[in-house]
Design a protein around this motif. Structure first.
Motif, PDB file in Angstrom:
ATOM      1  N   GLU A 137       0.829  -1.214   0.000  1.00 11.83           N
ATOM      2  CA  GLU A 137       0.000   0.000   0.000  1.00 11.83           C
ATOM      3  C   GLU A 137       0.863   1.264   0.000  1.00 11.83           C
ATOM      4  OE1 GLU A 137      -3.781   1.696  -0.105  1.00 11.83           O
ATOM      5  OE2 GLU A 137      -3.460  -0.443   0.144  1.00 11.83           O
ATOM      6  N   LEU A 138       1.958   1.223   0.752  1.00 11.79           N
ATOM      7  CA  LEU A 138       2.842   2.384   0.857  1.00 11.79           C
ATOM      8  C   LEU A 138       3.884   2.405  -0.263  1.00 11.79           C
ATOM      9  CD1 LEU A 138       3.440   2.349   4.723  1.00 11.79           C
ATOM     10  CD2 LEU A 138       1.810   3.755   3.435  1.00 11.79           C
ATOM     11  N   VAL A 151      -4.184   3.637   7.381  1.00 12.54           N
ATOM     12  CA  VAL A 151      -3.729   3.692   5.993  1.00 12.54           C
ATOM     13  C   VAL A 151      -4.838   3.217   5.062  1.00 12.54           C
ATOM     14  CG1 VAL A 151      -2.114   2.665   4.325  1.00 12.54           C
ATOM     15  CG2 VAL A 151      -1.273   3.498   6.524  1.00 12.54           C
ATOM     16  N   LYS A 152      -5.509   2.140   5.420  1.00 11.49           N
ATOM     17  CA  LYS A 152      -6.580   1.604   4.585  1.00 11.49           C
ATOM     18  C   LYS A 152      -7.755   2.581   4.489  1.00 11.49           C
ATOM     19  CE  LYS A 152      -5.764  -2.372   2.975  1.00 11.49           C
ATOM     20  NZ  LYS A 152      -5.398  -2.506   1.568  1.00 11.49           N
ATOM     21  N   GLN A 202      -7.584   5.862   4.838  1.00 13.85           N
ATOM     22  CA  GLN A 202      -7.170   7.112   4.200  1.00 13.85           C
ATOM     23  C   GLN A 202      -7.114   7.003   2.680  1.00 13.85           C
ATOM     24  OE1 GLN A 202      -3.765   8.770   6.079  1.00 13.85           O
ATOM     25  NE2 GLN A 202      -3.705  10.561   4.786  1.00 13.85           N
ATOM     26  N   GLN A 218      -5.297   7.581  -0.176  1.00 10.59           N
ATOM     27  CA  GLN A 218      -4.101   8.272  -0.658  1.00 10.59           C
ATOM     28  C   GLN A 218      -3.213   8.648   0.522  1.00 10.59           C
ATOM     29  OE1 GLN A 218      -3.416   7.953  -3.805  1.00 10.59           O
ATOM     30  NE2 GLN A 218      -3.730   9.991  -4.639  1.00 10.59           N
ATOM     31  N   VAL A 219      -1.926   8.368   0.402  1.00  6.56           N
ATOM     32  CA  VAL A 219      -0.967   8.697   1.451  1.00  6.56           C
ATOM     33  C   VAL A 219       0.167   9.489   0.809  1.00  6.56           C
ATOM     34  CG1 VAL A 219       0.519   7.764   3.253  1.00  6.56           C
ATOM     35  CG2 VAL A 219      -1.553   6.541   2.638  1.00  6.56           C
ATOM     36  N   SER A 220       0.467  10.654   1.375  1.00  4.00           N
ATOM     37  CA  SER A 220       1.534  11.493   0.822  1.00  4.00           C
ATOM     38  C   SER A 220       2.904  10.921   1.183  1.00  4.00           C
ATOM     39  CB  SER A 220       1.419  12.919   1.368  1.00  4.00           C
ATOM     40  OG  SER A 220       1.780  12.949   2.742  1.00  4.00           O
ATOM     41  N   GLU A 252       3.681  11.480   4.764  1.00  5.20           N
ATOM     42  CA  GLU A 252       2.946  10.545   5.622  1.00  5.20           C
ATOM     43  C   GLU A 252       3.571   9.150   5.576  1.00  5.20           C
ATOM     44  OE1 GLU A 252      -1.587  12.276   5.547  1.00  5.20           O
ATOM     45  OE2 GLU A 252      -0.838  11.287   3.737  1.00  5.20           O
ATOM     46  N   ILE A 253       4.029   8.735   4.401  1.00  5.32           N
ATOM     47  CA  ILE A 253       4.697   7.431   4.282  1.00  5.32           C
ATOM     48  C   ILE A 253       5.935   7.403   5.161  1.00  5.32           C
ATOM     49  CG2 ILE A 253       6.024   5.948   2.718  1.00  5.32           C
ATOM     50  CD1 ILE A 253       4.027   6.773   0.504  1.00  5.32           C
ATOM     51  N   ILE A 308       4.868   7.137   8.765  1.00  5.75           N
ATOM     52  CA  ILE A 308       4.350   5.799   9.064  1.00  5.75           C
ATOM     53  C   ILE A 308       5.499   4.805   9.221  1.00  5.75           C
ATOM     54  CG2 ILE A 308       3.061   3.855   8.084  1.00  5.75           C
ATOM     55  CD1 ILE A 308       1.178   6.060   6.840  1.00  5.75           C
TER      56      ILE A 308
END
Length: 73
Positions: free
Chosen positions: A21-22, A50-51, A53, A55-57, A60-61, A64
């Motif tokens: 995902e990331l 994460v799930k 949200q 989209q992860v910037s 943010e990655i 995390i």
């Protein structure tokens, strides 16, 4: 699969799915065997976030991955 149960299989699944995902390029950062089952619920909380949200910037990655590193053995 009931991810609410703290099992090695569930932890393995969550870590691998987070890596996907990331879009983690360095797979060594998220190797399931490096994480302690004692922190399952903390890791699961991150997974759920994460799930939810989607989209992860990039920032943010990084945050995390830094947070997950606290739960490594």
């Amino acid at each position: 699969m009931n991810l609410n149960e703290a099992t090695e299989d569930n932890l393995h699944y969550i870590i691998e799915d987070l890596a996907s995902e990331l879009q983690v390029l360095n797979a060594a950062l998220l190797k399931p065997g490096d994480y302690d089952l004692d922190h399952y619920h903390d890791i699961k909380d991150i997974y759920d976030m994460v799930k939810a949200q989607g989209q992860v910037s990039v920032a943010e990655i990084n945050a995390i991955i830094t947070e997950l590193s606290k739960y490594r053995k």
